[in-house]
Design a protein around this motif. Structure first.
Motif, mmCIF file in Angstrom:
data_model
loop_
_atom_site.group_PDB
_atom_site.id
_atom_site.type_symbol
_atom_site.label_atom_id
_atom_site.label_comp_id
_atom_site.label_asym_id
_atom_site.label_seq_id
_atom_site.Cartn_x
_atom_site.Cartn_y
_atom_site.Cartn_z
ATOM 1 N N SER A 269 0.817 -1.218 0.000
ATOM 2 C CA SER A 269 0.000 0.000 0.000
ATOM 3 C C SER A 269 0.852 1.269 0.000
ATOM 4 O O SER A 269 0.381 2.334 -0.411
ATOM 5 C CB SER A 269 -0.930 0.007 1.221
ATOM 6 N N LYS A 270 2.104 1.146 0.426
ATOM 7 C CA LYS A 270 2.998 2.308 0.470
ATOM 8 C C LYS A 270 3.896 2.403 -0.763
ATOM 9 O O LYS A 270 4.710 3.329 -0.865
ATOM 10 C CB LYS A 270 3.862 2.239 1.736
ATOM 11 N N ASP A 271 3.739 1.457 -1.687
ATOM 12 C CA ASP A 271 4.544 1.463 -2.916
ATOM 13 C C ASP A 271 3.882 2.403 -3.929
ATOM 14 O O ASP A 271 2.831 2.073 -4.500
ATOM 15 C CB ASP A 271 4.634 0.051 -3.480
ATOM 16 N N PRO A 272 4.472 3.566 -4.226
ATOM 17 C CA PRO A 272 3.830 4.556 -5.092
ATOM 18 C C PRO A 272 3.765 4.167 -6.568
ATOM 19 O O PRO A 272 2.969 4.720 -7.319
ATOM 20 C CB PRO A 272 4.702 5.803 -4.899
ATOM 21 N N LEU A 273 4.580 3.200 -6.979
ATOM 22 C CA LEU A 273 4.649 2.829 -8.398
ATOM 23 C C LEU A 273 4.019 1.467 -8.685
ATOM 24 O O LEU A 273 4.079 0.998 -9.831
ATOM 25 C CB LEU A 273 6.112 2.825 -8.869
ATOM 26 N N LEU A 274 3.415 0.865 -7.687
ATOM 27 C CA LEU A 274 2.858 -0.466 -7.868
ATOM 28 C C LEU A 274 1.748 -0.486 -8.922
ATOM 29 O O LEU A 274 1.663 -1.417 -9.729
ATOM 30 C CB LEU A 274 2.313 -1.002 -6.539
ATOM 31 N N ASN A 275 0.885 0.532 -8.931
ATOM 32 C CA ASN A 275 -0.218 0.573 -9.896
ATOM 33 C C ASN A 275 0.271 0.576 -11.340
ATOM 34 O O ASN A 275 -0.375 0.019 -12.232
ATOM 35 C CB ASN A 275 -1.103 1.798 -9.645
ATOM 36 N N ILE A 276 1.415 1.203 -11.583
ATOM 37 C CA ILE A 276 1.984 1.231 -12.931
ATOM 38 C C ILE A 276 2.401 -0.177 -13.348
ATOM 39 O O ILE A 276 2.150 -0.610 -14.476
ATOM 40 C CB ILE A 276 3.188 2.190 -12.988
#
Length: 247
Positions: free
Chosen positions: A81-88
Motif C-alpha cells: 500500500s505504500k509502494d507509489p509505483l505499484l499501480n503502474i
C-alpha cells in the motif's frame, strides 16, 4: 518442450476436425468446432497438470527445509500500500492478461462470422472450378483453412507476447502475497516454487519501495520467465539471503 507438444497436437487436431467437419451436416458444424476448442483446452490442462504435479513435489521438498524468512498477508499488504509505483506495474500486467482472456472470445466470433458467410462452400466451389478435386475435398480444404487461420491467430498472439516479454525482460508479473524462504528454496503463494539452487535471470532489490524482484523461470508459466516480487521490511537482508540460494 510442453509448448511444442501442444503445437504438434493442435496441428494434428486441426486436420482431424477439418475432416470431421467436412462430413458433418451444416447444423452440427458449430458443435464440431466446440469439440475442437474443448479438445485443445483439455490438452493444455493435461500438459499443465503434469507440471503441477512436479511443482507440488518440489513445494513439499522446499517446505521440509529450515525456514529462514516467512511473510503473510499482514506483512505484505502494508508494504504494498505504500509502494507509489505499484499501480503502474499492475497496469502493464493487466493489459497482458486482458489479451490472453480476450483472444478465445475473438476466435469464437471470427469462426461464427466465417461460417455464417459460407467460407467453406466458397473454397469448395473454387476447388471444383479449378478441377483439383471433388466437392468433399473442397469442403475439407475450406475447413482446414479455417482451422489453420484460427490456429495462426493464436500462434501469432503468443509470438507477440513473447516479443513483448523479451522487451520487458519477463513474461508475467507475480506479487507474493505470502511466501516462505527455506534453506531449500522459496515457496510463493503456496503454489509457485523456486527450488535451490535457484536459477535466476536476475535478482534486484529496492530499498525505498521495500521489495526484492526475482526474474526466473517457473514451472507454472511455460511461455517465459516470471518476475516474482517479494515485499519485505528489510529488502537488502532478504536479497542477501536469496543470493546464497542461487547458483
Amino acid at each position: 518442450m510442453r509448448l511444442w507438444i501442444n503445437y504438434i497436437l493442435s496441428i494434428i487436431a486441426m486436420f482431424v476436425f477439418a475432416y470431421i467437419s467436412s462430413y458433418a451436416p451444416p447444423e452440427y458444424t458449430g458443435y464440431v468446432f466446440l469439440g475442437y476448442f474443448i479438445f485443445i483446452m483439455v490438452i493444455m490442462a493435461i500438459i499443465s497438470g503434469r507440471g503441477f504435479k512436479k511443482t507440488s513435489m518440489s513445494i513439499r521438498d522446499v517446505l521440509s527445509g529450515k525456514i529462514i524468512v516467512k511473510a503473510d498477508d499482514d506483512d505484505v499488504k502494508p508494504l504494498m500500500s505504500k509502494d507509489p509505483l505499484l499501480n503502474i506495474d499492475l497496469k502493464a500486467q493487466g493489459l497482458t492478461m486482458l489479451m490472453m482472456f480476450t483472444l478465445p472470445f475473438l476466435v469464437l466470433v471470427l469462426f461464427y462470422l466465417l461460417n455464417s458467410f459460407g467460407f467453406q462452400s466458397i473454397v469448395a466451389s473454387r476447388v471444383l472450378e479449378l478441377g483439383y478435386g471433388d466437392e468433399h475435398f473442397g469442403r475439407f480444404l475450406g475447413w482446414l483453412m479455417l482451422y489453420a487461420l484460427l490456429f495462426s491467430i493464436s500462434f501469432l498472439n503468443q509470438v507477440i507476447n513473447r516479443i513483448s516479454a523479451s522487451k520487458r525482460g519477463y513474461a508475467t508479473f507475480m506479487i507474493a502475497k505470502r511466501y516462505k524462504v527455506t534453506d531449500k528454496g522459496i515457496v510463493i503463494n503456496d503454489m509457485t516454487v523456486l527450488p535451490a539452487p535457484i536459477e535466476a535471470k536476475s535478482i534486484s532489490y529496492d530499498e525505498k519501495r521495500k521489495f526484492v524482484d526475482i526474474i526466473a523461470r517457473v514451472a507454472s508459466n511455460p511461455i517465459g520467465v516470471t518476475k516474482l516480487r517479494l515485499y519485505f521490511k528489510k529488502p537488502k537482508d532478504l536479497y542477501n539471503i536469496i543470493l546464497k540460494l542461487t547458483k
